[in-house]
Scaffold this motif. Structure first.
Motif, PDB file in Angstrom:
ATOM      1  N   GLU A  28       0.818  -1.216   0.000  1.00  0.00           N
ATOM      2  CA  GLU A  28       0.000   0.000   0.000  1.00  0.00           C
ATOM      3  C   GLU A  28       0.854   1.271   0.000  1.00  0.00           C
ATOM      4  OE1 GLU A  28      -0.084  -1.548   4.311  1.00  0.00           O
ATOM      5  OE2 GLU A  28      -0.407  -2.420   2.336  1.00  0.00           O
ATOM      6  N   TYR A  29       2.152   1.138   0.255  1.00  0.00           N
ATOM      7  CA  TYR A  29       3.046   2.295   0.252  1.00  0.00           C
ATOM      8  C   TYR A  29       3.887   2.405  -1.020  1.00  0.00           C
ATOM      9  CZ  TYR A  29       1.872   2.697   5.160  1.00  0.00           C
ATOM     10  OH  TYR A  29       1.188   2.834   6.331  1.00  0.00           O
ATOM     11  N   TYR A  30       3.685   1.512  -1.974  1.00  0.00           N
ATOM     12  CA  TYR A  30       4.456   1.566  -3.215  1.00  0.00           C
ATOM     13  C   TYR A  30       4.244   2.886  -3.963  1.00  0.00           C
ATOM     14  CZ  TYR A  30       5.586  -3.449  -2.899  1.00  0.00           C
ATOM     15  OH  TYR A  30       6.060  -4.668  -2.517  1.00  0.00           O
ATOM     16  N   SER A  31       3.051   3.441  -3.840  1.00  0.00           N
ATOM     17  CA  SER A  31       2.777   4.691  -4.552  1.00  0.00           C
ATOM     18  C   SER A  31       3.677   5.835  -4.066  1.00  0.00           C
ATOM     19  CB  SER A  31       1.314   5.090  -4.412  1.00  0.00           C
ATOM     20  OG  SER A  31       1.000   5.322  -3.049  1.00  0.00           O
ATOM     21  N   PHE A  32       4.143   5.751  -2.812  1.00  0.00           N
ATOM     22  CA  PHE A  32       5.051   6.780  -2.298  1.00  0.00           C
ATOM     23  C   PHE A  32       6.393   6.752  -3.032  1.00  0.00           C
ATOM     24  CE2 PHE A  32       2.477   6.358   1.723  1.00  0.00           C
ATOM     25  CZ  PHE A  32       1.805   7.566   1.536  1.00  0.00           C
ATOM     26  N   LEU A  33       6.772   5.577  -3.512  1.00  0.00           N
ATOM     27  CA  LEU A  33       8.012   5.489  -4.288  1.00  0.00           C
ATOM     28  C   LEU A  33       7.890   6.283  -5.587  1.00  0.00           C
ATOM     29  CD1 LEU A  33       8.879   1.706  -3.829  1.00  0.00           C
ATOM     30  CD2 LEU A  33       9.960   3.677  -2.716  1.00  0.00           C
ATOM     31  N   ALA A  36       5.783   8.773  -6.112  1.00  0.00           N
ATOM     32  CA  ALA A  36       5.653  10.187  -5.760  1.00  0.00           C
ATOM     33  C   ALA A  36       6.987  10.783  -5.317  1.00  0.00           C
ATOM     34  CB  ALA A  36       4.608  10.363  -4.659  1.00  0.00           C
ATOM     35  N   SER A  37       7.871   9.964  -4.800  1.00  0.00           N
ATOM     36  CA  SER A  37       9.169  10.484  -4.355  1.00  0.00           C
ATOM     37  C   SER A  37      10.020  10.969  -5.520  1.00  0.00           C
ATOM     38  CB  SER A  37       9.916   9.419  -3.548  1.00  0.00           C
ATOM     39  OG  SER A  37      10.355   8.368  -4.388  1.00  0.00           O
ATOM     40  N   PRO A  74      -0.583   8.154  -8.745  1.00  0.00           N
ATOM     41  CA  PRO A  74       0.851   8.463  -8.642  1.00  0.00           C
ATOM     42  C   PRO A  74       1.599   8.282  -9.966  1.00  0.00           C
ATOM     43  CG  PRO A  74       0.185   7.148  -6.768  1.00  0.00           C
ATOM     44  CD  PRO A  74      -0.981   7.170  -7.720  1.00  0.00           C
TER      45      PRO A  74
END
Length: 153
Positions: free
Chosen positions: A52-57, A59-60, A113
């Motif tokens: 569920e946190y892959y999208s932060f990659l 966006a980074s 993202p």
């Protein structure tokens, strides 16, 4: 995923060439450290980061994108020409990003993202294209000036 794998291979080849031709040369210890840090990072991301946190990659990467293209946009604005910047490269980046948007919509759907990062790429590259057109005459004068300068022996 195929495109991502191709980019990884291209990036690794680019890093290898940077290391080969660096002046001063890159030491074996620096290469080993960079390689170790990269492997540890990929392992941590691959095994410990919840999906569920892959999208932060994704966006980074946005700030990096803005910084890289933004610096180029700012310098062109400041000097009022685009130097040796090639319009064909920029055009290919815009077309590639537009096609990536279409394939993302078709294959994945409305993945915000991924779509936002690609849309950001389109916007930044379109700005570079506009600068190329707006500063075209100044760029021609600049490039002619380079041809006229005698080379130092």
């Amino acid at each position: 995923y195929g495109e991502s794998l191709a980019k990884v291979i291209q990036s690794l080849a680019d890093i290898e060439m940077q290391w080969m031709f660096a002046k001063p040369s890159v030491s074996a210890n620096e290469m080993a450290l960079a390689t170790t840090v990269s492997i540890v990072y990929m392992t941590v991301i691959g095994y410990l980061l919840p999906p569920e946190y892959y999208s932060f990659l994704m966006a980074s990467l946005w700030p990096l994108q803005v910084y890289a293209k933004g610096a180029q946009i700012y310098v062109s604005y400041r000097i009022q020409h685009t130097g040796a910047q090639a319009i064909i490269t920029i055009l290919m980046n815009v077309i590639g990003a537009l096609l990536r948007i279409l394939t993302t919509l078709q294959e994945i759907g409305w993945d915000f993202p991924m779509l936002a990062g690609t849309l950001l790429s389109v916007i930044l590259n379109v700005i570079l294209m506009v600068q190329y057109v707006v500063y075209r005459k100044n760029t021609e004068v600049f490039l002619e000036g380079l041809k006229e300068k005698p080379k130092a022996d």
